[in-house]
Design a protein around this motif. Sequence first.
Motif, mmCIF file in Angstrom:
data_model
loop_
_atom_site.group_PDB
_atom_site.id
_atom_site.type_symbol
_atom_site.label_atom_id
_atom_site.label_comp_id
_atom_site.label_asym_id
_atom_site.label_seq_id
_atom_site.Cartn_x
_atom_site.Cartn_y
_atom_site.Cartn_z
ATOM 1 N N PHE A 1 7.546 -2.905 7.759
ATOM 2 C CA PHE A 1 7.276 -3.437 6.693
ATOM 3 C C PHE A 1 8.051 -3.406 4.884
ATOM 4 O O PHE A 1 8.441 -2.178 5.223
ATOM 5 C CB PHE A 1 5.590 -3.105 5.895
ATOM 6 N N ASP A 2 8.021 -4.294 3.960
ATOM 7 C CA ASP A 2 8.849 -3.433 2.333
ATOM 8 C C ASP A 2 8.008 -2.814 1.946
ATOM 9 O O ASP A 2 6.704 -2.315 2.325
ATOM 10 C CB ASP A 2 8.806 -4.979 2.155
ATOM 11 N N GLU A 3 8.276 -1.667 1.958
ATOM 12 C CA GLU A 3 7.928 -0.299 1.489
ATOM 13 C C GLU A 3 6.902 -0.060 -0.350
ATOM 14 O O GLU A 3 6.177 0.488 -0.164
ATOM 15 C CB GLU A 3 8.996 1.042 0.902
ATOM 16 N N ARG A 4 7.393 -1.526 -0.876
ATOM 17 C CA ARG A 4 6.901 -1.562 -1.592
ATOM 18 C C ARG A 4 5.066 -2.718 -1.397
ATOM 19 O O ARG A 4 4.673 -2.566 -2.435
ATOM 20 C CB ARG A 4 7.151 -2.938 -3.713
ATOM 21 N N PHE A 5 5.026 -3.579 -0.299
ATOM 22 C CA PHE A 5 4.354 -3.681 0.105
ATOM 23 C C PHE A 5 3.536 -2.551 0.777
ATOM 24 O O PHE A 5 1.977 -2.270 -0.001
ATOM 25 C CB PHE A 5 4.847 -5.243 0.830
ATOM 26 N N LEU A 6 4.088 -1.605 0.958
ATOM 27 C CA LEU A 6 3.093 -0.986 1.547
ATOM 28 C C LEU A 6 2.804 0.038 0.283
ATOM 29 O O LEU A 6 1.105 0.504 0.488
ATOM 30 C CB LEU A 6 3.712 0.199 2.226
ATOM 31 N N GLU A 7 3.271 0.256 -0.183
ATOM 32 C CA GLU A 7 2.456 1.068 -1.932
ATOM 33 C C GLU A 7 1.160 0.448 -2.302
ATOM 34 O O GLU A 7 0.734 0.925 -3.223
ATOM 35 C CB GLU A 7 4.014 1.522 -2.782
ATOM 36 N N LEU A 8 1.707 -1.088 -2.393
ATOM 37 C CA LEU A 8 0.217 -1.927 -3.106
ATOM 38 C C LEU A 8 -0.771 -1.617 -2.413
ATOM 39 O O LEU A 8 -2.733 -1.244 -2.526
ATOM 40 C CB LEU A 8 0.855 -3.337 -3.402
ATOM 41 N N GLU A 9 -0.235 -1.333 -0.748
ATOM 42 C CA GLU A 9 -1.296 -1.004 -0.129
ATOM 43 C C GLU A 9 -2.597 -0.047 0.437
ATOM 44 O O GLU A 9 -3.324 0.163 0.220
ATOM 45 C CB GLU A 9 -1.235 -2.230 1.878
ATOM 46 N N ARG A 10 -1.302 0.913 -0.106
ATOM 47 C CA ARG A 10 -1.694 2.530 0.036
ATOM 48 C C ARG A 10 -2.979 2.632 -1.151
ATOM 49 O O ARG A 10 -3.917 2.802 -1.271
ATOM 50 C CB ARG A 10 -0.929 2.933 0.170
ATOM 51 N N ALA A 11 -2.390 2.196 -2.336
ATOM 52 C CA ALA A 11 -3.371 1.701 -3.098
ATOM 53 C C ALA A 11 -4.567 1.403 -3.141
ATOM 54 O O ALA A 11 -5.476 1.460 -3.603
ATOM 55 C CB ALA A 11 -2.818 1.391 -4.179
ATOM 56 N N LYS A 12 -4.770 0.117 -2.645
ATOM 57 C CA LYS A 12 -6.015 -0.322 -1.869
ATOM 58 C C LYS A 12 -7.093 1.357 -1.335
ATOM 59 O O LYS A 12 -7.870 1.083 -1.162
ATOM 60 C CB LYS A 12 -6.438 -1.562 -1.501
ATOM 61 N N ALA A 13 -6.701 1.600 -0.657
ATOM 62 C CA ALA A 13 -7.392 2.086 0.827
ATOM 63 C C ALA A 13 -6.277 2.769 1.455
ATOM 64 O O ALA A 13 -5.465 2.150 1.659
ATOM 65 C CB ALA A 13 -8.051 1.149 1.214
ATOM 66 N N ALA A 14 -6.700 3.844 1.534
ATOM 67 C CA ALA A 14 -5.619 5.004 1.962
ATOM 68 C C ALA A 14 -5.548 4.326 3.879
ATOM 69 O O ALA A 14 -6.294 4.067 4.358
ATOM 70 C CB ALA A 14 -6.110 6.435 2.144
#
Length: 227
Positions: A196-209
């Motif tokens: 995955f693109d790291e920017r996408f992962l950052e957005l997803e981590r912001a939603k839930a751990a």
Amino acid sequence: MSPSPGERWCLVSGGSGGIGAAVCERLAQREIRPIVAYHRAESTARALAERYAGLALQLDLRSADSISGAAQRLEALPWLSGVILAGSPAPNLVPFGKLSADQLEEQWQVNVLGPQQLLAQLIRLRFRQQRAGVVLGVLSRAMGGPGEPATPNMGAYVIAKYGLCGVLAAVAADYPWLRVRSVRPGYTETPMLRAFDERFLELERAKAAFQTPGAVADLILKEAFEA
């Protein structure tokens, strides 16, 4: 390592991966010896097997010969407690209309055809004699569910995981004396996230751990071995 009478063993496909390695640790804590099945990561698998008094086993779910060879080695075990199907290629992040035949074939082989062949042989060689055993498939929250859509741009992965779901349903229907279960973890902190693109992962981590491999392993062992 030669098995001894009275030992309990459990096969973990993808055993050298993040979730698989955590499952091997949890099995050892329950005094079940892990069979660390690996495709390429031999050194990692052997280290895990040595650490947890288990067995490293080469298993390529895309190869009928590899599957047959692995099943024949497991025939000699005194007791096979179960099979944890935790191996899977990383998702191919492309829209449905751009999926290639090769991408779909790889996911389908590792998640569906390979597990079906493996389970069929282990049922014949081990589980039918025991009239007991656990089969657990690691599915994915990316499949979606009631009121929850599947994750977009992961078509081959989602399709294959639904195929694995069908394999489990067929096993449960034909062999009711087996305990057949599944889990659907979400994003988990493993090397698979490199797809995955790291920017996408950052957005997803912001939603839930994201989940940890250990937390997923705990869920797997609970579903597999607790009533």
